[in-house]
Design a protein around this motif. Structure first.
Motif, PDB file in Angstrom:
ATOM      1  N   GLN A  65       0.840  -1.204   0.000  1.00 47.49           N
ATOM      2  CA  GLN A  65       0.000   0.000   0.000  1.00 47.49           C
ATOM      3  C   GLN A  65       0.876   1.257   0.000  1.00 47.49           C
ATOM      4  OE1 GLN A  65      -2.658  -0.147   3.362  1.00 47.49           O
ATOM      5  NE2 GLN A  65      -4.319  -0.298   1.888  1.00 47.49           N
ATOM      6  N   VAL A  66       1.856   1.288   0.885  1.00 45.77           N
ATOM      7  CA  VAL A  66       2.713   2.486   0.954  1.00 45.77           C
ATOM      8  C   VAL A  66       3.644   2.555  -0.252  1.00 45.77           C
ATOM      9  CG1 VAL A  66       2.553   2.651   3.461  1.00 45.77           C
ATOM     10  CG2 VAL A  66       4.464   1.443   2.462  1.00 45.77           C
TER      11      VAL A  66
ATOM     12  N   LYS B  93      10.383  -1.307  10.401  1.00 50.16           N
ATOM     13  CA  LYS B  93      10.740  -0.508  11.581  1.00 50.16           C
ATOM     14  C   LYS B  93       9.625  -0.583  12.618  1.00 50.16           C
ATOM     15  CE  LYS B  93      11.988   4.162  12.941  1.00 50.16           C
ATOM     16  NZ  LYS B  93      12.031   5.558  12.535  1.00 50.16           N
ATOM     17  N   LYS B  94       8.390  -0.537  12.142  1.00 55.83           N
ATOM     18  CA  LYS B  94       7.217  -0.613  13.032  1.00 55.83           C
ATOM     19  C   LYS B  94       7.252  -1.914  13.820  1.00 55.83           C
ATOM     20  CE  LYS B  94       2.197  -0.955  12.529  1.00 55.83           C
ATOM     21  NZ  LYS B  94       1.607  -2.177  12.108  1.00 55.83           N
TER      22      LYS B  94
ATOM     23  N   ASN C   3      -7.230   2.970   4.838  1.00 54.76           N
ATOM     24  CA  ASN C   3      -6.097   2.258   5.436  1.00 54.76           C
ATOM     25  C   ASN C   3      -4.742   2.763   4.964  1.00 54.76           C
ATOM     26  OD1 ASN C   3      -7.664   0.530   6.972  1.00 54.76           O
ATOM     27  ND2 ASN C   3      -8.022  -0.822   5.222  1.00 54.76           N
ATOM     28  N   ASP C   4      -4.762   3.758   4.106  1.00 55.99           N
ATOM     29  CA  ASP C   4      -3.492   4.280   3.596  1.00 55.99           C
ATOM     30  C   ASP C   4      -2.775   5.037   4.715  1.00 55.99           C
ATOM     31  OD1 ASP C   4      -2.697   6.020   0.474  1.00 55.99           O
ATOM     32  OD2 ASP C   4      -1.585   4.643   1.755  1.00 55.99           O
ATOM     33  N   ALA C   5      -1.452   4.915   4.729  1.00 57.41           N
ATOM     34  CA  ALA C   5      -0.676   5.563   5.790  1.00 57.41           C
ATOM     35  C   ALA C   5      -0.675   7.080   5.605  1.00 57.41           C
ATOM     36  CB  ALA C   5       0.752   5.046   5.749  1.00 57.41           C
TER      37      ALA C   5
ATOM     38  N   ASN D 148       3.275   7.446   0.475  1.00 56.05           N
ATOM     39  CA  ASN D 148       3.145   8.267   1.687  1.00 56.05           C
ATOM     40  C   ASN D 148       4.192   7.900   2.727  1.00 56.05           C
ATOM     41  OD1 ASN D 148       1.028   9.879   0.893  1.00 56.05           O
ATOM     42  ND2 ASN D 148      -0.528   8.429   1.552  1.00 56.05           N
ATOM     43  N   ARG D 149       4.510   6.636   2.807  1.00 57.30           N
ATOM     44  CA  ARG D 149       5.579   6.167   3.679  1.00 57.30           C
ATOM     45  C   ARG D 149       6.398   5.186   2.849  1.00 57.30           C
ATOM     46  NH1 ARG D 149       4.400   7.240   9.259  1.00 57.30           N
ATOM     47  NH2 ARG D 149       6.486   6.407   9.628  1.00 57.30           N
TER      48      ARG D 149
ATOM     49  N   ASN E 143       2.541   8.164  17.170  1.00 51.88           N
ATOM     50  CA  ASN E 143       3.908   7.687  17.080  1.00 51.88           C
ATOM     51  C   ASN E 143       4.176   7.398  15.603  1.00 51.88           C
ATOM     52  OD1 ASN E 143       6.302   6.235  17.084  1.00 51.88           O
ATOM     53  ND2 ASN E 143       5.813   5.183  19.003  1.00 51.88           N
ATOM     54  N   GLU E 144       5.149   8.099  15.063  1.00 49.15           N
ATOM     55  CA  GLU E 144       5.475   7.972  13.631  1.00 49.15           C
ATOM     56  C   GLU E 144       5.802   6.524  13.256  1.00 49.15           C
ATOM     57  OE1 GLU E 144       8.284  11.026  11.890  1.00 49.15           O
ATOM     58  OE2 GLU E 144       9.358   9.155  11.504  1.00 49.15           O
ATOM     59  N   ASP E 145       6.460   5.820  14.188  1.00 49.49           N
ATOM     60  CA  ASP E 145       6.873   4.431  13.888  1.00 49.49           C
ATOM     61  C   ASP E 145       5.694   3.483  13.762  1.00 49.49           C
ATOM     62  OD1 ASP E 145       9.695   4.763  16.142  1.00 49.49           O
ATOM     63  OD2 ASP E 145       9.504   5.229  14.000  1.00 49.49           O
ATOM     64  N   GLU E 146       4.529   3.875  14.296  1.00 50.82           N
ATOM     65  CA  GLU E 146       3.379   2.974  14.238  1.00 50.82           C
ATOM     66  C   GLU E 146       2.593   3.115  12.944  1.00 50.82           C
ATOM     67  OE1 GLU E 146       1.253   3.701  17.849  1.00 50.82           O
ATOM     68  OE2 GLU E 146       2.775   2.707  19.064  1.00 50.82           O
ATOM     69  N   ILE E 147       3.030   4.024  12.075  1.00 45.60           N
ATOM     70  CA  ILE E 147       2.428   4.246  10.751  1.00 45.60           C
ATOM     71  C   ILE E 147       0.901   4.418  10.874  1.00 45.60           C
ATOM     72  CG2 ILE E 147       2.392   3.499   8.349  1.00 45.60           C
ATOM     73  CD1 ILE E 147       4.668   1.674   8.837  1.00 45.60           C
TER      74      ILE E 147
ATOM     75  N   ASN F  85       1.099  10.471   5.506  1.00 46.07           N
ATOM     76  CA  ASN F  85       2.509  10.729   5.207  1.00 46.07           C
ATOM     77  C   ASN F  85       3.178  11.546   6.313  1.00 46.07           C
ATOM     78  OD1 ASN F  85       2.312  13.514   4.691  1.00 46.07           O
ATOM     79  ND2 ASN F  85       1.868  13.189   2.540  1.00 46.07           N
ATOM     80  N   LYS F  86       4.507  11.494   6.329  1.00 50.82           N
ATOM     81  CA  LYS F  86       5.257  12.079   7.454  1.00 50.82           C
ATOM     82  C   LYS F  86       5.039  13.581   7.551  1.00 50.82           C
ATOM     83  CE  LYS F  86       9.044   8.846   7.961  1.00 50.82           C
ATOM     84  NZ  LYS F  86      10.466   8.584   7.885  1.00 50.82           N
TER      85      LYS F  86
END
Lengths: 454, 130
Positions: free
Chosen positions: A428-429, A442-443, B32-34, A434-435, B68-72, B36-37
């Motif tokens: 998806q990303v 990493k998550k 469900n799309d992440a 987006n990521r 939390n950025e790491d949890e997307i 973005n940062k």
């Protein structure tokens, strides 16, 4: 340390990515299957590249003119030029290729005698020799090019080594000197192959392709077959080469056409990611696949996942290779990536777990069990350090998660488990941009660390 | 609430509403799309301000501060949390405003004001006008 498919920077523990550097990172034990295409130097907007091309052509034509004068030294010089082991390009598995023989060298230089246009004006694109001489292809063109511009490559290599702190040593190297028009030996500082002790020269990525823009195959396909042959006829190599020698005007036309098509000539990327649509199709295949070995499902899972992961994780992780091993009669397939420390957590993995290469084990099972974890655990040594990733179908049961935590507590080994859901998120990303897919790993790494006892 | 606090409140509320609108639209397209940062950074900045304004008593979730950025976090995650913050901001506002009936020479009008400062504001969202 047994590094899988080691590159020069892996050997010296310099974790930079291929993406980050201007040159092709050479392998220690094998060549990179790409070639220098002199056409890229010719068409380059850089004056420096154009000058190098001019230098290359002048040197090659000099040999031709010497041949016309009856000077036989040029044959030996061309033989010397036909192989350049230092650049590490080609298909050789053992880093040492063979030079052309006297006969082939004579044939090449005889073109200056046999073809009036070449006698008069020489070559502008010397890679045309592929269209006249048998057993001459992109590998020879690449090596001849490298030898004639070796002086530049030496300076370029030294410059890159200084920038990236790659260790260099004093070594003798032969190169073609433009002033004396001979091969001379010089003592310079260059990086050395730790196995063969030979010097290494770096080649800029912008000059390389998988095959030369002017090539025998392209000539036959795009020009000779449509214009000269009848429908259904196939080109015969010897006949084509002879035809070309006797009809140089037609070859010149082909060369002119290629020059007009120069915008199509681009350097080939060392790694090409699969398109998003292809990634989505592969994901669909995996999601619909049953677990286990029924109808070769495990094989399909591995074959589908391997290129998908290599693409998803590029450029954050450079793909090394996929490998198979047998353990207790079970065939296990895994992927190995170079840990370039491109992200902070990858750097953590590098320093905390001494993981220079990350191994991904692929398990098409309904439920992961402790035997699977033990299989991976036994494999963790040397270059893999104490870190691995298992790709499987479903979340592991609690007892396996506990086992993974106990493994960390007892042996400080970290094995992450990623599932179809993680793969979906990665795809998806990958599509949305987006990521990055590496963020999904990493998550999982962060989630695993949260479970660990303090 | 003091005038400065009201100004900060109104700013944060307006930003949260815009975020809710933008990210809500993204969430409708692909929930469900992440996130973005870039957007995540600003969402978190606004949530930090909102947390200061709301304080312990009005925060929607006691153990949630920022994403939390790491949890997307996904678009739908962000939309849900922002809508909760908006609800709590409204509760804080409702608890700090009073209504006053004023005669304009023609009829009686009910107007709402922040207590203490007397700055005019809009009626509570949940009270419907008859």
């Amino acid at each position: 340390m047994n590094i899988i498919r080691p590159r020069l920077n892996d050997f010296f523990s310099l974790p930079f990515r291929q993406e980050d550097v201007d040159f092709i990172i050479p392998y220690i034990d094998e060549d990179v299957p790409f070639y220098i295409d002199p056409f890229l130097l010719w068409k380059s907007p850089s004056q420096q590249d154009n000058s190098l091309h001019l230098n290359l052509i002048n040197n090659f034509n000099f040999l031709g003119h010497q041949f016309l004068k009856g000077n036989k030294d040029c044959i030996d010089i061309l033989i010397n030029c036909s192989e350049c082991n230092e650049i590490g390009l080609g298909t050789s598995k053992f880093k040492a290729g063979k030079r052309i023989g006297q006969k082939t060298s004579n044939e090449i230089l005889s073109l200056y005698k046999d073809i009036p246009q070449i006698t008069k004006s020489g070559f502008l694109h010397f890679e045309e020799i592929q269209l006249f001489i048998d057993n001459i292809a992109e590998d020879r063109v690449s090596d001849i090019t490298a030898n004639f511009i070796k002086s530049f490559l030496i300076d370029y290599t030294i410059d890159q080594c200084e920038k990236l702190n790659i260790p260099i040593q004093q070594v003798d190297i032969d190169y073609f000197d433009n002033k004396t028009n001979k091969f001379i030996t010089d003592n310079v500082f260059l990086p050395i192959n730790p196995n063969t002790k030979r010097s290494i020269l770096f080649v800029p990525k912008r000059w390389i392709r998988q095959t030369t823009f002017i090539s025998y195959e392209n000539y036959c396909k795009e020009y000779y077959s449509p214009t000269i042959l009848k429908v259904g006829q196939k080109p015969e190599r010897v006949k084509v080469l002879n035809f070309n020698r006797n009809n140089y005007d037609l070859v010149q036309t082909y060369i002119k056409i290629r020059e007009l098509q120069q915008t199509d000539c681009k350097n080939d990327p060392l790694f090409k990611q699969i398109p998003v649509l292809s990634a989505k199709r592969r994901l669909d295949t995996i999601i619909k696949l049953p677990t286990g070995k029924t109808d070769n499902a495990d094989r399909i899972y591995e074959d589908t996942l391997c290129p998908l992961l290599a693409s998803l994780l590029y450029p954050h992780l450079d793909f090394a290779q996929e490998q198979s091993r047998t353990e207790s009669g079970v065939s296990i397939r895994d992927l190995v990536f170079y840990n370039n420390c491109s992200e902070e957590f990858l750097n953590d993995i590098y320093t905390t777990y001494q993981c220079k290469q990350i191994v991904f084990e692929l398990k098409n099972v309904k439920e992961l069990n402790n035997d699977h974890v033990d299989q991976v655990n036994r494999y963790l040594k040397d270059t893999f350090g104490r870190f691995a990733i298992i790709f499987t179908r479903n979340e592991p049961p609690k007892k396996v998660t506990k086992n993974l935590i106990d493994l960390w507590s007892g042996q400080r080994k970290c094995i992450l488990v990623l599932t179809d859901e993680d793969l979906k998120l990665m795809c998806q990303v990958f599509e949305s941009k987006n990521r990055t897919p590496i963020d999904v790993i990493k998550k999982r790494f962060v989630e695993f660390n949260r479970l660990l006892p303090s | 609430m003091k005038q400065e606090e009201i100004d900060l409140f109104e700013k944060a509320q307006s930003q949260l509403e815009s975020l809710h609108s933008e990210i809500g639209a993204l969430s409708k397209k692909s929930q469900n799309d992440a996130l973005n940062k870039f957007k995540l950074k600003f969402v978190n900045q606004i949530l930090v301000e909102a947390n200061k304004i709301l304080g312990k008593n009005y925060k929607p979730f006691p153990d949630f501060e920022v994403f939390n950025e790491d949890e997307i976090p996904s678009n739908s995650d962000a939309t849900m949390v922002i809508s909760q913050y908006l609800g709590c901001m409204e509760k804080l506002r409702t608890d700090n405003i009073i209504s006053k009936q004023e005669y304009n020479g023609n009829k009686y009008l009910v107007r709402w004001y922040w207590t203490k400062t007397g700055k005019q504001t809009f009626p509570p969202i949940k009270i419907k006008e008859n």
